[in-house]
Design a protein around this motif. Structure first.
Motif, short mmCIF file in Angstrom:
data_model
loop_
_atom_site.label_atom_id
_atom_site.label_comp_id
_atom_site.label_asym_id
_atom_site.label_seq_id
_atom_site.Cartn_x
_atom_site.Cartn_y
_atom_site.Cartn_z
N ASP A 1 -4.47 7.67 -2.00
CA ASP A 1 -4.93 8.88 -2.69
C ASP A 1 -3.80 9.87 -2.91
N GLN A 2 -2.74 9.76 -2.10
CA GLN A 2 -1.59 10.65 -2.26
C GLN A 2 -0.56 10.08 -3.24
N GLY A 3 -0.84 8.90 -3.78
CA GLY A 3 0.06 8.31 -4.77
C GLY A 3 0.97 7.23 -4.26
N LEU A 4 0.86 6.87 -2.97
CA LEU A 4 1.69 5.79 -2.44
C LEU A 4 1.17 4.45 -2.91
N GLN A 5 2.08 3.48 -2.93
CA GLN A 5 1.67 2.11 -3.15
C GLN A 5 1.29 1.52 -1.80
N VAL A 6 0.17 0.85 -1.73
CA VAL A 6 -0.31 0.35 -0.45
C VAL A 6 -0.64 -1.14 -0.57
N THR A 7 -0.53 -1.81 0.57
CA THR A 7 -0.84 -3.23 0.60
C THR A 7 -1.11 -3.66 2.03
N THR A 8 -1.89 -4.71 2.18
CA THR A 8 -2.09 -5.32 3.49
C THR A 8 -1.12 -6.48 3.70
N ASP A 9 -0.29 -6.76 2.71
CA ASP A 9 0.67 -7.87 2.75
C ASP A 9 2.08 -7.30 2.91
N ASN A 10 2.62 -7.38 4.12
CA ASN A 10 3.95 -6.83 4.38
C ASN A 10 5.01 -7.44 3.46
N ASN A 11 4.93 -8.72 3.23
CA ASN A 11 5.95 -9.39 2.43
C ASN A 11 5.95 -8.92 0.98
N GLN A 12 4.79 -8.56 0.47
CA GLN A 12 4.73 -8.05 -0.89
C GLN A 12 5.61 -6.83 -1.06
N ALA A 13 5.58 -5.93 -0.08
CA ALA A 13 6.37 -4.71 -0.15
C ALA A 13 7.84 -4.99 0.15
N VAL A 14 8.12 -5.76 1.19
CA VAL A 14 9.50 -5.99 1.61
C VAL A 14 10.31 -6.67 0.51
N ALA A 15 9.66 -7.49 -0.28
CA ALA A 15 10.36 -8.23 -1.32
C ALA A 15 10.92 -7.35 -2.42
N GLN A 16 10.50 -6.07 -2.49
CA GLN A 16 10.89 -5.25 -3.64
C GLN A 16 11.36 -3.84 -3.29
N VAL A 17 11.75 -3.62 -2.03
CA VAL A 17 12.20 -2.27 -1.67
C VAL A 17 13.64 -2.28 -1.17
N ASP A 18 14.22 -1.08 -1.10
CA ASP A 18 15.60 -0.93 -0.62
C ASP A 18 15.66 -0.73 0.89
N ILE A 19 14.62 -0.10 1.43
CA ILE A 19 14.61 0.24 2.86
C ILE A 19 13.25 -0.12 3.45
N VAL A 20 13.28 -0.76 4.61
CA VAL A 20 12.05 -1.09 5.33
C VAL A 20 12.05 -0.33 6.65
N VAL A 21 11.00 0.45 6.88
CA VAL A 21 10.86 1.17 8.14
C VAL A 21 9.87 0.40 9.01
N LEU A 22 10.36 -0.13 10.13
CA LEU A 22 9.53 -0.88 11.06
C LEU A 22 8.87 0.11 12.01
N ALA A 23 7.59 0.37 11.77
CA ALA A 23 6.88 1.42 12.52
C ALA A 23 5.66 0.85 13.22
N VAL A 24 5.82 -0.33 13.82
CA VAL A 24 4.74 -0.95 14.58
C VAL A 24 5.05 -0.83 16.06
N LYS A 25 4.07 -1.13 16.89
CA LYS A 25 4.27 -1.07 18.33
C LYS A 25 5.31 -2.10 18.76
N PRO A 26 6.14 -1.75 19.74
CA PRO A 26 7.19 -2.69 20.18
C PRO A 26 6.65 -4.06 20.56
N GLN A 27 5.45 -4.11 21.12
CA GLN A 27 4.90 -5.37 21.61
C GLN A 27 4.60 -6.37 20.49
N ILE A 28 4.45 -5.89 19.25
CA ILE A 28 4.15 -6.82 18.15
C ILE A 28 5.29 -6.89 17.14
N LEU A 29 6.43 -6.28 17.46
CA LEU A 29 7.53 -6.26 16.48
C LEU A 29 8.08 -7.66 16.22
N LYS A 30 8.16 -8.49 17.25
CA LYS A 30 8.72 -9.83 17.05
C LYS A 30 7.93 -10.64 16.02
#
Length: 275
Positions: free
Chosen positions: A48-77
Motif C-alpha cells: 500500500d506504500q508503493g513497495l514491490q512485494v513478493t513471497t518468493d525471495n529469489n524473484q526479488a534477489v534476481a533483479q536488485v543491487d542490494i539484498v538486506v538479510l533481515a531474518v532471524k539468525p536461526q533461519i539465515l542458513k
C-alpha cells in the motif's frame, strides 16, 4: 554511483520495517524497494506504500543491487542456501542485520565470492535513533560501502570497523545497550515510587531525565565524565548518590556485564555459524 540502487529486504519484520521507514522518510523511491515475506498478508501494508512485494525471495534477489538479510539468525542458513543460485547470477551486495553470524558463514551459504556487509543494529532504529556498527568483507567495493552506509543510516548513525571481531564489542556497547538503560530506568522508577511518587510521575520524570541527559551529552563539547563532575556539587545530594554507586562498584558491574555480553556474542557466532 547509482543514486537509488534497487533493494530487496528478505524478511519484513521490525528491523526491516525500521530501515524501510527511514528510507521512505528520506525520499527513497518506494518502487525501488522489494519486501519479501512468506506470509503475503504481512506484506499488504508495504504494498500500500508503493513497495514491490513478493513471497518468493529469489524473484526479488534476481533483479536488485542490494539484498538486506533481515531474518532471524536461526533461519539465515536455509534462507541463504536457497538464494545461492539467484545470487550467483546477479551478484548483489548483501547486508546482514542478523546478530552473531559471520560474513564468512554467510558467504559460504550463498556459494562464495560475495560482497557482504555485516550490520549490528539496535532497537532505537525503530524510531530512527539507531546506533549501527558496520563491517565489510574484502569483496565490498568503495561504492558498495557508500551504498550500505546510506541504507543503514536511514535508521540513525552508522560507524565502520575494519575488524569483524569488533562487532562483538559493538554488540556489548550499542547492540544490547538499550536494555541497560531500560533497566536503569526501571530501577529509578521503582525507587521513586517507593519514595512516595506515583508510578506515572516517577516514570515521566525518569524518562525525561534520561532524554535530557542524553541530549546534553550530544550537544556538549566535553565528555560525560566532565558533565557529571559539573552537576555533582561537593557535599550535595548528587554527590551522595554517586558515592553510593561507586561504593557498590557500579563501574565494575557495568564492565562485567558488558564482558558477559561480548562472550555470549562470540559463542553465538560459533553456534550459529556451525548450524
Amino acid at each position: 554511483m547509482t543514486q537509488f540502487p534497487t533493494l530487496a529486504f528478505i524478511g519484513a519484520g521490525n528491523m526491516a520495517r525500521a530501515i524501510i521507514g527511514g528510507l521512505l522518510n528520506n525520499g527513497y523511491p518506494a518502487e525501488k524497494i522489494w519486501a519479501c515475506e512468506p506470509e503475503a498478508e504481512r506484506l499488504q501494508d508495504l504494498a500500500d506504500q508503493g513497495l514491490q512485494v513478493t513471497t518468493d525471495n529469489n524473484q526479488a534477489v534476481a533483479q536488485v543491487d542490494i539484498v538486506v538479510l533481515a531474518v532471524k539468525p536461526q533461519i539465515l542458513k536455509p534462507v541463504c542456501t536457497d538464494l545461492a543460485a539467484s545470487a550467483a547470477q546477479n551478484r548483489p551486495l548483501f547486508i546482514s542485520v542478523a546478530a552473531g553470524i559471520t560474513s564468512d558463514s554467510i558467504n559460504q551459504w550463498l556459494g562464495g565470492e560475495h560482497a557482504i556487509v555485516r550490520c549490528m543494529p539496535n532497537t532505537p532504529a525503530l524510531v530512527q535513533m539507531g546506533a549501527n556498527g558496520l563491517c565489510a568483507n574484502s569483496a565490498v567495493t568503495a561504492e558498495q560501502k557508500a551504498q550500505a552506509e546510506k541504507v543503514i543510516s536511514a535508521t540513525g548513525i552508522a560507524l565502520w570497523v575494519d575488524d569483524e571481531e569488533q562487532l562483538h564489542a559493538i554488540t556489548a556497547v550499542s547492540g544490547s545497550g538499550p536494555a541497560y538503560y531500560f533497566l536503569f530506568m526501571e530501577a529509578m522508577i521503582a525507587a521513586g515510587t517507593k519514595m512516595g511518587l506515583t508510578p506515572e510521575v516517577a516514570t515521566q520524570l525518569t524518562l525525561q531525565t534520561a532524554r535530557g541527559a542524553a541530549e546534553m551529552a550530544f550537544q556538549s563539547d566535553v565528555p560525560p565524565a566532565e558533565l557529571r563532575r559539573r552537576v555533582t556539587s561537593p557535599n550535595g545530594t548528587t554527590e551522595q548518590a554517586i558515592l553510593s554507586f561507586q561504593a557498590n562498584q557500579l563501574e565494575a558491574d557495568v564492565e562485567t556485564a558488558m564482558q558477559a555480553c561480548y562472550a555470549r556474542s562470540e559463542e553465538m557466532a560459533k553456534e550459529l555459524g556451525e548450524a
